[in-house]
Design a protein around this motif. Structure first.
Motif, mmCIF file in Angstrom:
data_model
loop_
_atom_site.group_PDB
_atom_site.id
_atom_site.type_symbol
_atom_site.label_atom_id
_atom_site.label_comp_id
_atom_site.label_asym_id
_atom_site.label_seq_id
_atom_site.Cartn_x
_atom_site.Cartn_y
_atom_site.Cartn_z
ATOM 1 N N PRO A 57 -18.009 -25.583 -18.922
ATOM 2 C CA PRO A 57 -17.407 -26.315 -20.045
ATOM 3 C C PRO A 57 -18.060 -25.949 -21.369
ATOM 4 C CG PRO A 57 -18.857 -27.749 -18.794
ATOM 5 C CD PRO A 57 -18.760 -26.471 -18.016
ATOM 6 N N VAL A 58 -17.353 -26.228 -22.451
ATOM 7 C CA VAL A 58 -17.855 -25.973 -23.799
ATOM 8 C C VAL A 58 -18.206 -27.303 -24.450
ATOM 9 C CG1 VAL A 58 -17.314 -25.053 -26.085
ATOM 10 C CG2 VAL A 58 -16.487 -23.874 -24.039
ATOM 11 N N VAL A 59 -19.353 -27.357 -25.101
ATOM 12 C CA VAL A 59 -19.821 -28.586 -25.747
ATOM 13 C C VAL A 59 -20.097 -28.290 -27.216
ATOM 14 C CG1 VAL A 59 -21.603 -30.367 -25.781
ATOM 15 C CG2 VAL A 59 -20.838 -29.399 -23.592
ATOM 16 N N PHE A 60 -19.434 -29.028 -28.111
ATOM 17 C CA PHE A 60 -19.633 -28.889 -29.549
ATOM 18 C C PHE A 60 -20.608 -29.955 -30.052
ATOM 19 C CE2 PHE A 60 -15.513 -26.654 -29.401
ATOM 20 C CZ PHE A 60 -15.765 -25.596 -30.264
ATOM 21 N N LEU A 61 -21.564 -29.537 -30.862
ATOM 22 C CA LEU A 61 -22.536 -30.448 -31.475
ATOM 23 C C LEU A 61 -22.425 -30.336 -32.995
ATOM 24 C CD1 LEU A 61 -25.646 -29.605 -29.255
ATOM 25 C CD2 LEU A 61 -23.908 -31.348 -28.862
ATOM 26 N N HIS A 62 -22.060 -31.419 -33.649
ATOM 27 C CA HIS A 62 -21.821 -31.408 -35.095
ATOM 28 C C HIS A 62 -23.127 -31.388 -35.883
ATOM 29 C CE1 HIS A 62 -23.107 -35.588 -35.638
ATOM 30 N NE2 HIS A 62 -22.452 -35.884 -34.528
ATOM 31 N N GLY A 83 -8.749 -22.667 -20.958
ATOM 32 C CA GLY A 83 -8.628 -23.496 -19.762
ATOM 33 C C GLY A 83 -9.896 -24.245 -19.403
ATOM 34 N N ARG A 84 -10.889 -24.220 -20.274
ATOM 35 C CA ARG A 84 -12.157 -24.896 -20.000
ATOM 36 C C ARG A 84 -12.111 -26.366 -20.404
ATOM 37 N NH1 ARG A 84 -16.865 -21.032 -20.305
ATOM 38 N NH2 ARG A 84 -16.007 -18.928 -20.526
ATOM 39 N N LYS A 85 -12.966 -27.161 -19.801
ATOM 40 C CA LYS A 85 -13.229 -28.490 -20.315
ATOM 41 C C LYS A 85 -13.992 -28.346 -21.626
ATOM 42 C CE LYS A 85 -13.525 -30.849 -15.840
ATOM 43 N NZ LYS A 85 -14.392 -31.651 -14.918
ATOM 44 N N VAL A 86 -13.685 -29.215 -22.583
ATOM 45 C CA VAL A 86 -14.356 -29.149 -23.883
ATOM 46 C C VAL A 86 -14.798 -30.554 -24.274
ATOM 47 C CG1 VAL A 86 -14.204 -28.457 -26.293
ATOM 48 C CG2 VAL A 86 -12.917 -27.188 -24.568
ATOM 49 N N LEU A 87 -16.065 -30.670 -24.608
ATOM 50 C CA LEU A 87 -16.662 -31.963 -24.952
ATOM 51 C C LEU A 87 -17.094 -31.963 -26.409
ATOM 52 C CD1 LEU A 87 -17.893 -34.722 -23.871
ATOM 53 C CD2 LEU A 87 -20.035 -33.449 -23.604
ATOM 54 N N THR A 88 -16.736 -33.034 -27.126
ATOM 55 C CA THR A 88 -17.276 -33.290 -28.460
ATOM 56 C C THR A 88 -17.943 -34.655 -28.428
ATOM 57 O OG1 THR A 88 -15.162 -34.220 -29.207
ATOM 58 C CG2 THR A 88 -15.562 -31.889 -29.672
ATOM 59 N N MET A 89 -18.969 -34.849 -29.243
ATOM 60 C CA MET A 89 -19.705 -36.121 -29.201
ATOM 61 C C MET A 89 -20.285 -36.447 -30.565
ATOM 62 S SD MET A 89 -23.102 -34.743 -27.287
ATOM 63 C CE MET A 89 -22.063 -33.581 -26.397
ATOM 64 N N ASP A 90 -20.635 -37.715 -30.745
ATOM 65 C CA ASP A 90 -21.344 -38.167 -31.933
ATOM 66 C C ASP A 90 -22.835 -38.226 -31.609
ATOM 67 O OD1 ASP A 90 -18.966 -38.588 -33.336
ATOM 68 O OD2 ASP A 90 -18.796 -40.652 -32.643
ATOM 69 N N ALA A 91 -23.658 -37.542 -32.389
ATOM 70 C CA ALA A 91 -25.101 -37.664 -32.227
ATOM 71 C C ALA A 91 -25.545 -39.075 -32.596
ATOM 72 C CB ALA A 91 -25.812 -36.642 -33.112
ATOM 73 N N ARG A 92 -26.695 -39.477 -32.096
ATOM 74 C CA ARG A 92 -27.239 -40.774 -32.516
ATOM 75 C C ARG A 92 -27.308 -40.833 -34.044
ATOM 76 N NH1 ARG A 92 -33.176 -41.710 -30.638
ATOM 77 N NH2 ARG A 92 -32.259 -41.429 -28.561
ATOM 78 N N GLY A 132 -26.852 -29.831 -35.201
ATOM 79 C CA GLY A 132 -26.388 -29.677 -33.823
ATOM 80 C C GLY A 132 -26.858 -28.379 -33.195
ATOM 81 N N GLY A 133 -26.998 -27.329 -34.023
ATOM 82 C CA GLY A 133 -27.512 -26.060 -33.524
ATOM 83 C C GLY A 133 -28.967 -26.169 -33.112
ATOM 84 N N LYS A 134 -29.764 -26.915 -33.873
ATOM 85 C CA LYS A 134 -31.167 -27.087 -33.518
ATOM 86 C C LYS A 134 -31.305 -27.965 -32.272
ATOM 87 C CE LYS A 134 -34.415 -27.057 -36.718
ATOM 88 N NZ LYS A 134 -35.245 -27.297 -37.931
ATOM 89 N N THR A 135 -30.415 -28.957 -32.125
ATOM 90 C CA THR A 135 -30.418 -29.759 -30.901
ATOM 91 C C THR A 135 -30.074 -28.893 -29.697
ATOM 92 O OG1 THR A 135 -29.725 -31.735 -32.138
ATOM 93 C CG2 THR A 135 -29.413 -31.775 -29.761
#
Length: 304
Positions: A57-62, A83-92, A132-135
């Motif tokens: 899966p692909v995970v995006f970090l803002h 066709g991959r699962k893709v996750l986006t999220m809010d950082a703390r 998000g890149g540093k995380t």
């Protein structure tokens, strides 16, 4: 207890206004035996697009001052085209995720790790912009088995000369009062006119508008700016972690980026031996907004 009570402003976890947050930072708590132990991860708000289980899966970090919606279009495109699962999220301290006095990359990496394990999404492809890149780099160096490959967008794991300027925007955000009866288009116009003297880059103004929402008839920033400001030195510092990530890694940047200067390349290769560096000319710091097609082309090429 009384000492700590005097130094906290109580706020429900769900609240997200820019101007209210805990005043002090306490990154460790005491165990029953009096030993220091890490605070538990916070439950992140996320959106998961379904896809095949056979592909990582692909995970995006803002980045800082943003939220998961900034990568909404890119997530949808990747899900459809790969066709991959893709996750986006809010950082703390961003978006709909809880606020916390700990803004460290160790804490944000722990949050991410807990969410990946909860959703069964490891190993995954991490794509992180700026903060998000540093995380993403922190997690890859700590737990390389959780990261199939890594993309860092216009950020270095080391101190960057232009990073402190990012925090100047907080006072501007706090001082801007947008009437709640304005439409979103009218609110953006007002934000655009207000910030234009401070930044000529339209992509930065678009980026910030992503975190402005109307709640109960008032426009508020879905960012815990006070805590981020108080702990900016942690966010600006070189990643404090030992390890090497030997998976495929792509560093995207603007040709003249001050957030990822070419002088860092040799040091980066010590941490990420398989690192590739790619310039997207005239993309600025907000690469995915200013050059969205070039950004997606680079990501799709790297994934294939």
């Amino acid at each position: 207890f009384n000492m700590w009570a005097r130094n906290w402003r109580y706020l429900p976890w769900g609240s997200s206004c820019l101007w209210i947050s805990p005043i002090r930072s306490m990154r460790r708590s005491l165990s029953p035996r009096g030993q220091l132990c890490p605070l538990p991860p916070v439950p992140l708000s996320y959106k998961l697009l379904d896809g095949q289980d056979t592909l990582p899966p692909v995970v995006f970090l803002h980045g800082i001052f943003s939220n998961k919606n900034i990568f909404q279009a890119e997530a949808k495109t990747l899900a459809q085209q790969t066709g991959r699962k893709v996750l986006t999220m809010d950082a703390r301290n961003h978006g709909e995720s809880p606020h916390s006095p700990d803004c460290s990359y160790e804490a944000m990496s722990a949050d991410l790790q807990a969410l990946l394990q909860k959703l069964g999404l490891a190993p995954c492809v991490l794509i992180g912009h700026s903060m998000g890149g540093k995380t993403a780099m922190m997690l890859a160096l700590q737990k390389p088995e959780l990261v199939e490959r890594l993309v860092s967008v216009d950020i270095s794991p080391f101190v960057s000369p232009n990073m402190p300027n990012v925090f100047k925007i907080i006072s501007l955000m706090e001082s801007l009062n947008i009437p709640g009866d304005l439409s979103h288009s009218q609110a953006f116009k007002l934000l655009h006119e207000y910030l234009e003297p401070f930044t000529e880059d339209l992509s930065i103004r678009q980026y910030l508008f992503n975190s402005l929402v109307r709640i109960d008839g008032q426009y508020v920033w879905k960012v815990n700016g006070e805590n981020l400001q108080q702990q900016k030195h942690q966010l600006l510092d070189t990643l404090q972690v030992q390890g090497v990530y030997r998976g495929r890694t792509l560093f995207l940047r603007d040709t003249h980026s001050s957030f990822l200067p070419s002088s860092h390349y040799s040091k980066i290769k010590l941490l990420f031996p398989e690192a590739q560096f790619q310039d997207i000319p005239d993309s600025g710091h907000i690469t995915h907004i200013k050059k969205p097609q070039e950004f997606m082309n680079s990501i799709l090429s790297f994934l294939s």
